[in-house]
Scaffold this motif. Structure first.
Motif, PDB file in Angstrom:
ATOM      1  N   SER A 205       0.827  -1.213   0.000  1.00 53.41           N
ATOM      2  CA  SER A 205       0.000   0.000   0.000  1.00 53.41           C
ATOM      3  C   SER A 205       0.864   1.266   0.000  1.00 53.41           C
ATOM      4  N   LYS A 206       2.040   1.189   0.603  1.00 57.86           N
ATOM      5  CA  LYS A 206       2.962   2.327   0.605  1.00 57.86           C
ATOM      6  C   LYS A 206       3.793   2.373  -0.678  1.00 57.86           C
ATOM      7  N   GLN A 207       3.662   1.338  -1.493  1.00 49.67           N
ATOM      8  CA  GLN A 207       4.382   1.193  -2.757  1.00 49.67           C
ATOM      9  C   GLN A 207       5.892   1.190  -2.562  1.00 49.67           C
ATOM     10  N   ASP A 208       6.341   0.549  -1.495  1.00 48.85           N
ATOM     11  CA  ASP A 208       7.779   0.401  -1.284  1.00 48.85           C
ATOM     12  C   ASP A 208       8.178  -1.056  -1.032  1.00 48.85           C
ATOM     13  N   ALA A 209       7.324  -1.992  -1.466  1.00 50.88           N
ATOM     14  CA  ALA A 209       7.620  -3.413  -1.304  1.00 50.88           C
ATOM     15  C   ALA A 209       8.714  -3.820  -2.292  1.00 50.88           C
ATOM     16  N   THR A 210       9.730  -4.491  -1.772  1.00 55.09           N
ATOM     17  CA  THR A 210      10.827  -4.983  -2.596  1.00 55.09           C
ATOM     18  C   THR A 210      11.108  -6.437  -2.224  1.00 55.09           C
ATOM     19  N   LYS A 211      11.891  -7.100  -3.055  1.00 58.63           N
ATOM     20  CA  LYS A 211      12.270  -8.480  -2.739  1.00 58.63           C
ATOM     21  C   LYS A 211      13.110  -8.527  -1.466  1.00 58.63           C
ATOM     22  N   LYS A 212      13.982  -7.547  -1.309  1.00 58.13           N
ATOM     23  CA  LYS A 212      14.827  -7.492  -0.111  1.00 58.13           C
ATOM     24  C   LYS A 212      13.972  -7.363   1.148  1.00 58.13           C
ATOM     25  N   LEU A 213      12.943  -6.542   1.087  1.00 56.94           N
ATOM     26  CA  LEU A 213      12.047  -6.362   2.227  1.00 56.94           C
ATOM     27  C   LEU A 213      11.268  -7.648   2.511  1.00 56.94           C
ATOM     28  N   ALA A 214      10.813  -8.325   1.464  1.00 59.02           N
ATOM     29  CA  ALA A 214      10.092  -9.588   1.639  1.00 59.02           C
ATOM     30  C   ALA A 214      10.992 -10.641   2.279  1.00 59.02           C
ATOM     31  N   ILE A 215      12.243 -10.683   1.866  1.00 57.16           N
ATOM     32  CA  ILE A 215      13.192 -11.630   2.455  1.00 57.16           C
ATOM     33  C   ILE A 215      13.429 -11.300   3.925  1.00 57.16           C
ATOM     34  N   GLU A 216      13.508 -10.009   4.233  1.00 56.97           N
ATOM     35  CA  GLU A 216      13.678  -9.592   5.632  1.00 56.97           C
ATOM     36  C   GLU A 216      12.498 -10.066   6.489  1.00 56.97           C
ATOM     37  N   TYR A 217      11.286  -9.851   6.009  1.00 54.99           N
ATOM     38  CA  TYR A 217      10.104 -10.310   6.742  1.00 54.99           C
ATOM     39  C   TYR A 217      10.124 -11.836   6.885  1.00 54.99           C
ATOM     40  N   LEU A 218      10.508 -12.524   5.828  1.00 62.05           N
ATOM     41  CA  LEU A 218      10.550 -13.984   5.861  1.00 62.05           C
ATOM     42  C   LEU A 218      11.594 -14.481   6.864  1.00 62.05           C
ATOM     43  N   LEU A 219      12.754 -13.854   6.911  1.00 55.95           N
ATOM     44  CA  LEU A 219      13.786 -14.258   7.869  1.00 55.95           C
ATOM     45  C   LEU A 219      13.331 -14.046   9.315  1.00 55.95           C
ATOM     46  N   ILE A 220      12.693 -12.925   9.572  1.00 52.36           N
ATOM     47  CA  ILE A 220      12.176 -12.679  10.924  1.00 52.36           C
ATOM     48  C   ILE A 220      11.125 -13.729  11.285  1.00 52.36           C
ATOM     49  N   ALA A 221      10.277 -14.074  10.322  1.00 51.01           N
ATOM     50  CA  ALA A 221       9.250 -15.088  10.553  1.00 51.01           C
ATOM     51  C   ALA A 221       9.884 -16.452  10.840  1.00 51.01           C
ATOM     52  N   LEU A 222      10.914 -16.799  10.095  1.00 47.98           N
ATOM     53  CA  LEU A 222      11.583 -18.086  10.321  1.00 47.98           C
ATOM     54  C   LEU A 222      12.283 -18.124  11.676  1.00 47.98           C
ATOM     55  N   ILE A 223      12.859 -17.019  12.084  1.00 45.58           N
ATOM     56  CA  ILE A 223      13.488 -16.953  13.415  1.00 45.58           C
ATOM     57  C   ILE A 223      12.427 -17.151  14.503  1.00 45.58           C
ATOM     58  N   ALA A 224      11.279 -16.517  14.342  1.00 43.15           N
ATOM     59  CA  ALA A 224      10.192 -16.666  15.321  1.00 43.15           C
ATOM     60  C   ALA A 224       9.702 -18.106  15.369  1.00 43.15           C
ATOM     61  N   LEU A 225       9.547 -18.726  14.204  1.00 42.86           N
ATOM     62  CA  LEU A 225       9.100 -20.127  14.174  1.00 42.86           C
ATOM     63  C   LEU A 225      10.148 -21.049  14.801  1.00 42.86           C
ATOM     64  N   GLY A 226      11.402 -20.807  14.502  1.00 46.29           N
ATOM     65  CA  GLY A 226      12.470 -21.635  15.072  1.00 46.29           C
ATOM     66  C   GLY A 226      12.546 -21.493  16.586  1.00 46.29           C
ATOM     67  N   ALA A 227      12.473 -20.263  17.070  1.00 45.81           N
ATOM     68  CA  ALA A 227      12.510 -20.031  18.509  1.00 45.81           C
ATOM     69  C   ALA A 227      11.285 -20.656  19.178  1.00 45.81           C
ATOM     70  N   GLY A 228      10.128 -20.490  18.567  1.00 43.10           N
ATOM     71  CA  GLY A 228       8.907 -21.080  19.107  1.00 43.10           C
ATOM     72  C   GLY A 228       8.994 -22.597  19.168  1.00 43.10           C
ATOM     73  N   TYR A 229       9.574 -23.177  18.140  1.00 44.58           N
ATOM     74  CA  TYR A 229       9.727 -24.637  18.119  1.00 44.58           C
ATOM     75  C   TYR A 229      10.662 -25.083  19.249  1.00 44.58           C
ATOM     76  N   LEU A 230      11.774 -24.385  19.406  1.00 43.76           N
ATOM     77  CA  LEU A 230      12.729 -24.766  20.453  1.00 43.76           C
ATOM     78  C   LEU A 230      12.128 -24.619  21.849  1.00 43.76           C
ATOM     79  N   VAL A 231      11.330 -23.597  22.055  1.00 45.87           N
ATOM     80  CA  VAL A 231      10.757 -23.350  23.372  1.00 45.87           C
ATOM     81  C   VAL A 231       9.553 -24.261  23.636  1.00 45.87           C
ATOM     82  N   LEU A 232       8.681 -24.396  22.652  1.00 50.02           N
ATOM     83  CA  LEU A 232       7.420 -25.096  22.892  1.00 50.02           C
ATOM     84  C   LEU A 232       7.466 -26.584  22.614  1.00 50.02           C
ATOM     85  N   MET A 233       8.269 -27.012  21.661  1.00 50.14           N
ATOM     86  CA  MET A 233       8.219 -28.405  21.252  1.00 50.14           C
ATOM     87  C   MET A 233       9.365 -29.239  21.813  1.00 50.14           C
TER      88      MET A 233
END
Length: 84
Positions: free
Chosen positions: A55-83
Motif C-alpha cells: 500500500s505504501k508502494q515500497d515493497a521490494t524483494k529485499k524487504l520480503a526476504i527480511e520479513y521472511l527471515l524474521i518469521a523463520l526466526i520466530a518459528l524456530g525459537a517457538g519450536y525450540l521453546v514449545l516443542m
C-alpha cells in the motif's frame, strides 16, 4: 500515505498480535496448540507486512526476504521453546 492511515495500519498489526498473544496464554497447557497459534501469528505478520508495504508502494524483494527471515526466526525459537 497519511499519518492517520499509517497509524491505522499499525493498530491493526498490534490488535492482531495482542489477540494472538492472548490465545497463546489461554492455551498454556497445550504446547502443540500454542505452536499452531504461533504459526498463524507468523502468517498474519507476513501478510500484514506485505500488504502494508504494498500500500505504501515500497515493497521490494529485499524487504520480503527480511520479513521472511524474521518469521523463520520466530518459528524456530517457538519450536525450540514449545516443542522441546
Amino acid at each position: 500515505m497519511t499519518k492517520k492511515l499509517d497509524t491505522l495500519w499499525h493498530l491493526i498489526l498490534y490488535f492482531g498480535l495482542i489477540i494472538g498473544s492472548m490465545a497463546v496464554m489461554l492455551s498454556r497447557f497445550d504446547a502443540t496448540r500454542q505452536y499452531m497459534i504461533l504459526v498463524l501469528l507468523v502468517v498474519y505478520y507476513l501478510t500484514w507486512g506485505m500488504a502494508y508495504h504494498h500500500s505504501k508502494q515500497d515493497a521490494t524483494k529485499k524487504l520480503a526476504i527480511e520479513y521472511l527471515l524474521i518469521a523463520l526466526i520466530a518459528l524456530g525459537a517457538g519450536y525450540l521453546v514449545l516443542m522441546s
